[in-house]
Design a protein around this motif. Sequence first.
Motif, PDB file in Angstrom:
ATOM      1  N   GLU A   1       0.692  -1.172  -0.063  1.00 26.56           N
ATOM      2  CA  GLU A   1      -0.024  -0.105  -0.022  1.00 26.56           C
ATOM      3  C   GLU A   1       0.913   1.358  -0.026  1.00 26.56           C
ATOM      4  O   GLU A   1       0.657   2.100  -0.587  1.00 26.56           O
ATOM      5  CB  GLU A   1      -1.002   0.054   1.351  1.00 26.56           C
ATOM      6  N   GLN A   2       2.016   1.322   0.759  1.00 24.72           N
ATOM      7  CA  GLN A   2       2.690   2.352   0.758  1.00 24.72           C
ATOM      8  C   GLN A   2       3.588   2.538  -0.520  1.00 24.72           C
ATOM      9  O   GLN A   2       3.534   3.855  -1.108  1.00 24.72           O
ATOM     10  CB  GLN A   2       3.882   2.390   2.103  1.00 24.72           C
ATOM     11  N   ILE A   3       4.124   1.468  -1.037  1.00 26.55           N
ATOM     12  CA  ILE A   3       4.628   1.721  -2.382  1.00 26.55           C
ATOM     13  C   ILE A   3       3.727   2.084  -3.375  1.00 26.55           C
ATOM     14  O   ILE A   3       4.155   2.840  -4.431  1.00 26.55           O
ATOM     15  CB  ILE A   3       5.426   0.455  -2.673  1.00 26.55           C
ATOM     16  N   ASN A   4       2.468   1.573  -3.562  1.00 32.80           N
ATOM     17  CA  ASN A   4       1.484   1.815  -4.313  1.00 32.80           C
ATOM     18  C   ASN A   4       1.306   3.401  -4.223  1.00 32.80           C
ATOM     19  O   ASN A   4       1.196   4.236  -5.200  1.00 32.80           O
ATOM     20  CB  ASN A   4      -0.028   1.065  -3.997  1.00 32.80           C
ATOM     21  N   ARG A   5       1.008   4.038  -3.074  1.00 32.40           N
ATOM     22  CA  ARG A   5       0.720   5.544  -2.879  1.00 32.40           C
ATOM     23  C   ARG A   5       1.974   6.267  -3.549  1.00 32.40           C
ATOM     24  O   ARG A   5       1.619   7.170  -3.853  1.00 32.40           O
ATOM     25  CB  ARG A   5       0.456   5.663  -1.380  1.00 32.40           C
ATOM     26  N   ARG A   6       3.186   5.904  -3.045  1.00 36.64           N
ATOM     27  CA  ARG A   6       4.467   6.522  -3.360  1.00 36.64           C
ATOM     28  C   ARG A   6       4.417   6.533  -5.021  1.00 36.64           C
ATOM     29  O   ARG A   6       4.906   7.490  -5.573  1.00 36.64           O
ATOM     30  CB  ARG A   6       5.631   5.921  -2.957  1.00 36.64           C
ATOM     31  N   ILE A   7       4.189   5.284  -5.630  1.00 38.74           N
ATOM     32  CA  ILE A   7       4.481   5.276  -7.120  1.00 38.74           C
ATOM     33  C   ILE A   7       3.266   6.128  -7.781  1.00 38.74           C
ATOM     34  O   ILE A   7       3.696   6.588  -8.951  1.00 38.74           O
ATOM     35  CB  ILE A   7       4.393   3.742  -7.547  1.00 38.74           C
ATOM     36  N   ARG A   8       2.027   6.029  -7.242  1.00 40.41           N
ATOM     37  CA  ARG A   8       0.982   6.930  -7.783  1.00 40.41           C
ATOM     38  C   ARG A   8       1.587   8.569  -7.881  1.00 40.41           C
ATOM     39  O   ARG A   8       1.421   9.194  -8.750  1.00 40.41           O
ATOM     40  CB  ARG A   8      -0.161   6.705  -7.135  1.00 40.41           C
ATOM     41  N   ILE A   9       2.140   8.862  -6.666  1.00 37.00           N
ATOM     42  CA  ILE A   9       2.615  10.207  -6.432  1.00 37.00           C
ATOM     43  C   ILE A   9       3.905  10.410  -7.653  1.00 37.00           C
ATOM     44  O   ILE A   9       3.963  11.539  -8.220  1.00 37.00           O
ATOM     45  CB  ILE A   9       3.112  10.659  -5.201  1.00 37.00           C
ATOM     46  N   ILE A  10       4.772   9.608  -7.685  1.00 37.76           N
ATOM     47  CA  ILE A  10       5.783   9.749  -8.691  1.00 37.76           C
ATOM     48  C   ILE A  10       5.252   9.552 -10.024  1.00 37.76           C
ATOM     49  O   ILE A  10       5.773  10.426 -11.063  1.00 37.76           O
ATOM     50  CB  ILE A  10       6.772   8.284  -8.470  1.00 37.76           C
ATOM     51  N   ILE A  11       4.094   8.872 -10.540  1.00 36.85           N
ATOM     52  CA  ILE A  11       3.731   8.852 -11.621  1.00 36.85           C
ATOM     53  C   ILE A  11       3.019  10.056 -12.136  1.00 36.85           C
ATOM     54  O   ILE A  11       3.139  10.784 -13.067  1.00 36.85           O
ATOM     55  CB  ILE A  11       2.687   7.601 -11.845  1.00 36.85           C
ATOM     56  N   GLN A  12       2.232  10.637 -11.247  1.00 37.08           N
ATOM     57  CA  GLN A  12       1.518  11.753 -11.261  1.00 37.08           C
ATOM     58  C   GLN A  12       2.728  13.205 -11.471  1.00 37.08           C
ATOM     59  O   GLN A  12       2.469  13.866 -12.355  1.00 37.08           O
ATOM     60  CB  GLN A  12       0.803  12.231 -10.194  1.00 37.08           C
ATOM     61  N   GLN A  13       3.781  13.001 -10.809  1.00 38.90           N
ATOM     62  CA  GLN A  13       4.830  13.833 -10.582  1.00 38.90           C
ATOM     63  C   GLN A  13       5.683  13.826 -12.233  1.00 38.90           C
ATOM     64  O   GLN A  13       5.995  14.651 -12.887  1.00 38.90           O
ATOM     65  CB  GLN A  13       5.590  13.996  -9.646  1.00 38.90           C
TER      66      GLN A  13
END
Length: 602
Positions: free
Chosen positions: A239-251
Amino acid sequence: MRNIRLFWQIFPVCLGITLVSMLAVVWLASTTGRAFYLERLKEEIRERALLIEPTVAALSGGDDRLFHDFVRQTGRRAATRITVIDGNGAVLADSNEDHTLMDNHARRPEVEPALAGEIGYALRRSRTLGEGMLYAAIPVKIGADRHRGALRLALAVTPVEDMLALLHKKMAGIALAVAGLAGLLSLYSARRISRPLEEMKRGAEQLTTGRIDQLVKIDGGRMSAEMAGLAASLNQMAEQINRRIRIIIQQRNELEAVFSSMADSVVAIDADRKIIRMNQAAAALFGLPADAVKGKAVEGVIRNAYLLETIEMTLAHNLPQEQKVTLFNGADPVMLQVHAVPLRDEDNRSMGVLLVMNDLTKLNRLETVRQDFVANVSHELKTPITTIKGYVETLLDGALGDADHARRFLAIVNRQANRLDAIVDDLLTLSRIEDRENKEEIALESGEVGPVLESALQTCAVLADEKNIVLQMECDEGLKAAMSQPLLEQAMINLLKNAIAYSPRGSVVTLRCRDTITLEGERQIHLAVADNGPGIAREHLPRLFERFYRCDKARSRDQGGTGLGLAIVKHIAHLHRGAVEVESILGKGSTFTLILPMANRS
């Protein structure tokens, strides 16, 4: 070393341990049972031998017939083969065979100990009877002289072996059943242990491949406490990696959108002088696909020596560099303002160069146009102003006293003032048209073209009559276009005035309106103004619609033009989503054509 799945590490081991244990049990039971039965047979045959030994000893020294009958009958009743052997190994009597035909038994393994005074045993296959036999021989005193002999008894072990074989089969069946049950239990246990790990592996693989849309949620309800704890930790980590990956993808998407939409050309180069990224503007500048140059050496993509030198200087000194560079895109020069800045990582170490190239070509061209425009306007305004100033000074110096000269000078001043007024009006008109064109505020309404052309002809009729020029109109009926009637009329008036101004006296100026179809099937209206003037040289045609451009400046000023009429026509054509063209032959005249998209006929 090749890694083996946990399932194949657990299942074969458990099954192997079970099979080895069962084999050991079966082997131990078989050998122990066989040894037990043989010991019981040895005791039984020894007891039988000791039981008949006194009788055999007593009868051996008497009547031979009685002795042989006892041996034969006793052996049959006891189902035991009885053999009496003297000290030399000769067979004295046998319950089953003719003793006179039997071999010497002195070397038989069971007989030798008995002749030596001990009890001997042997287990072997009888050549006479053709089956396995257990032999037991005890010492006995035989004959009248009571010399030592041997009393041998033999029992068939085939029934025992058959019973043991049957027992072996039963034990093997039980062992196979137990092994099968153990295999199923081992399979279940191995699956129960390995399946959660496989689910965790799939979840980790999806994370490594960037699949965050369908993450594996691991259920720890049927796991051991250790597995459940590991599953909960992995779920939380996912879940943490998923949240961080989504942030990274958005950025990343935001940066990608900014990078791709930048009008400036941008190239990122690593420390090994290989291209990391190139945006679309840079790809268009160098005529290369943006994705195809990733990882390629910069020398193979950028061939300009000044750009390569800028990159080398930035990498060598780790300092920003700036200079102006001219590239040639075909035959057209491209002016670039180049900024090269070092790329740094989070530890402030140099990792490459970011090359930003601002295209100054349009700015330079606009600056040139501005300078030309200012120079042309200044020149066009200065001529009438100088004329007015000169004649006014002449009048002030005393020419007012001469009525004829004063009237002529004032007429010239008036004409030049009118020319100034015309120039200012055309400049204001051109400014308003360009402003409306940039803001797209023009409102186009569908209407017939014929009445607009007739109005333009009427406006120019007086000017044509002054030169005895005939105005003709050839127009198809019912032609409609989306237009601004005042602007379209002004464009046609400018073309007609231009044709009248350059046509000789007594000639004809023709206005034609035709319906045409392009190769793509689009219907257009061609509004053409043809004259019989001197024509225009080919080299002047591309620049004819520029502001203040004149083929023959002296003659154009004599005709009274401002130099802005054709520029106004061009902008009016653009406002109508059309175009303007010119065809001319020296000495034969010119034809200016305004092309408009046709509206649907009612």
